[in-house]
Design an enzyme around this catalytic site. Structure first.
Site, short mmCIF file in Angstrom:
data_model
loop_
_atom_site.label_atom_id
_atom_site.label_comp_id
_atom_site.label_asym_id
_atom_site.label_seq_id
_atom_site.Cartn_x
_atom_site.Cartn_y
_atom_site.Cartn_z
N PHE A 231 0.87 -1.19 0.00
CA PHE A 231 0.00 0.00 0.00
C PHE A 231 0.91 1.24 0.00
O PHE A 231 0.84 2.09 0.88
CB PHE A 231 -0.95 0.02 1.21
CG PHE A 231 -1.80 -1.20 1.35
CD1 PHE A 231 -3.00 -1.32 0.66
CD2 PHE A 231 -1.41 -2.25 2.19
CE1 PHE A 231 -3.80 -2.45 0.80
CE2 PHE A 231 -2.21 -3.38 2.33
CZ PHE A 231 -3.40 -3.49 1.63
N ASP A 252 0.99 -1.11 -4.93
CA ASP A 252 -0.26 -0.37 -4.75
C ASP A 252 -1.19 -0.73 -5.91
O ASP A 252 -0.73 -1.13 -6.98
CB ASP A 252 -0.01 1.14 -4.73
CG ASP A 252 -1.11 1.90 -4.01
OD1 ASP A 252 -0.92 2.26 -2.82
OD2 ASP A 252 -2.18 2.14 -4.62
N SER A 253 -2.50 -0.58 -5.68
CA SER A 253 -3.43 -0.89 -6.76
C SER A 253 -3.70 0.33 -7.64
O SER A 253 -4.37 0.22 -8.65
CB SER A 253 -4.76 -1.41 -6.17
OG SER A 253 -5.28 -0.43 -5.30
N ASN A 278 -3.32 -5.89 -6.54
CA ASN A 278 -4.13 -5.96 -5.33
C ASN A 278 -3.26 -6.58 -4.24
O ASN A 278 -2.75 -7.69 -4.39
CB ASN A 278 -5.36 -6.83 -5.60
CG ASN A 278 -6.24 -6.95 -4.37
OD1 ASN A 278 -5.76 -7.05 -3.24
ND2 ASN A 278 -7.53 -6.94 -4.58
N ALA A 279 -3.08 -5.86 -3.15
CA ALA A 279 -2.13 -6.30 -2.11
C ALA A 279 -2.52 -7.65 -1.53
O ALA A 279 -1.64 -8.47 -1.22
CB ALA A 279 -2.08 -5.26 -1.01
N ASP A 299 0.61 -0.55 5.17
CA ASP A 299 -0.09 0.71 5.50
C ASP A 299 -1.38 0.80 4.68
O ASP A 299 -1.51 1.64 3.79
CB ASP A 299 0.83 1.90 5.22
CG ASP A 299 0.20 3.22 5.63
OD1 ASP A 299 -0.75 3.21 6.45
OD2 ASP A 299 0.65 4.28 5.14
N CYS A 339 -5.09 3.11 10.10
CA CYS A 339 -5.58 4.48 10.28
C CYS A 339 -7.07 4.49 10.57
O CYS A 339 -7.72 5.51 10.45
CB CYS A 339 -5.25 5.33 9.05
SG CYS A 339 -5.89 4.66 7.53
#
Ligand code: SAH
Length: 396
Positions: A231, A252-253, A278-279, A299, A339
């Site tokens: 991410f 990252d996507s 896609n992670a 993240d 987050c």
């Protein structure tokens, strides 16, 4: 009792539950605790009192949000634009004392700076403003905000970033993102000696994830070997890890985010591999094909947007962390973040503990960190603390 000067301000009475909340130091009162809301103009300054009429403070009123009342003072407020100017000056002074090694930082963080509904980020010579409530959207308020920011910070330009969904929730008329002052929309900024491109009217949030700034430097202090930044967005962790690592890959996507990441790598003369994927799929593949790393950063975006999503969010975090733990060489470093406000630090650590058991790994917690100091946490308003960043050493 309200002072004579405040007699023109509409009065709002709140329930005992709302009053208890304010007395505990919180600043929000929900609509269900407002006893009279007829004829109160949207976005107005209101005098708040308890059920018996005892004055509790001055607040900003929203006719539309579930958070009907946001307290701004325990006193009557005679001159709201003057109060805004004072709060902006205080917020800037607070950052002058606490913010180091960067020309990009959050200047104003809404409730945490006693300016509910106003967010201002500084990226070198450009300021990016977000207005999230009816009261902050009023023209005299906007004018005070812009003139104070200009007076203290002398930006080349000020842009406004609009989130249509927020304006919709606040029943505010649609408005587009754009320049409020000046004409500069692109710049570069430097944090922890790493440089970044900034396009004021593109990207997510107001541009970068400034709340992670101190965590980038902390992660870099432990990073080593082969590193994977999952991410990665525009590459901030990856770029911070690069000087300490033999090889860095960012995942990252979002292709536009990776394009900026590549430009950032060039700006810093770094070779980083960027993978658009896609992670979840990539980690699944890599962990089953025994790809190994010495440093992994996770993240992800906020998985729990509300408390209803908590269980599925924790499952998502656990899956990612479980796979990352399995992919670390002995003595490897995991930097894992959340987050989501709704995922508490305690639940996040419990999730990580469960993942460690399932992955058959021993995890030593090196640091449990939060958001950078320019995103202050207001002790009595738990919602202002949302970011978790755990740095751990992982062995077999
Ligand atoms: N680490 C970054 C911020 C990450 S924000 C920084 O410090 O700057 C979350 C990122 O996750 C966004 O860039 C978003 O594009 C990406 N993302 C969201 N869902 C994803 C998925 N399923 N797979 C890969 N990336 C995803």
């Amino acid at each position: 009792m309200p002072s004579p000067q405040q007699s023109s301000v509409p009065k709002v009475r709140i329930s005992p539950r709302g009053a208890t909340r304010l007395k505990s130091g919180h600043v929000w009162v929900y609509r269900s605790d407002v006893l009279n809301s007829d004829d109160i103009p949207p976005g107005s300054l209101v005098a708040v009192s308890d059920q018996r009429g005892k004055f509790l403070g001055t607040a900003l009123y929203s006719s539309s949000s579930q958070i009907a009342i946001r307290l701004i003072s325990h006193q009557p407020v005679k001159d709201f634009p003057a109060l805004i100017r004072e709060r902006i000056a205080n917020a800037i002074a607070y950052r002058k004392d606490l913010v180091r090694d960067t020309d990009a930082y959050r200047v104003i963080f809404s409730e945490a700076d006693l300016l509910p509904g106003l967010i201002v980020d500084c990226y070198n010579d450009i300021l990016s403003v977000q207005i999230l409530t009816q009261a902050m959207d009023a023209n005299p308020v906007r004018e005070s905000v812009i003139s104070s920011l200009t007076e203290h910070l002398h930006p080349a330009s000020i842009v406004e970033r609009v989130e249509p969904r927020v304006r919709d929730l606040e029943s505010l008329p649609p408005r587009s993102s754009g320049l409020l002052q000046g004409d500069k929309t692109a710049t570069t900024f430097t944090m922890n000696a790493v440089q970044f491109h900034f396009e004021a009217l593109e990207g997510q949030k107001t541009g970068a994830f400034l709340d992670q700034r101190e965590n980038y430097a902390a992660a870099a202090a432990y990073a080593k070997g082969d590193a994977l930044d999952v991410f990665c967005y525009q590459g901030a962790f990856a770029l911070h890890l690069a000087p300490r690592c033999s090889q860095v890959t960012g995942v990252d996507s979002s292709r536009p985010a990776l394009e900026v990441a590549e430009q950032n790598a060039a700006l810093n003369h770094r070779e980083i591999e960027w993978i658009e994927a896609n992670a979840f799929d990539l980690l699944k593949d890599y962990s089953s094909s025994s790809h190994l790393y010495d440093t992994i950063v996770l993240d992800p975006p906020a998985f729990a947007k509300s408390s209803r999503d908590l269980d599925s969010a924790l499952r998502g975090y656990k899956e990612l962390n479980l796979r990352a733990l399995k992919m670390l060489r002995p003595g490897g470093i995991l930097v894992t973040c959340s987050c989501s406000y709704h995922v508490s630090q305690t639940s996040f650590l419990e999730m990580l503990a469960d993942a460690a058991v399932d992955a058959h790994r021993t995890v030593r917690v090196i640091e449990v960190r939060g958001q950078a100091k320019d995103h202050p946490v207001l002790l009595n308003v738990p919602e202002t603390a949302y970011l978790k960043c755990v740095i751990a050493s992982v062995s077999n």
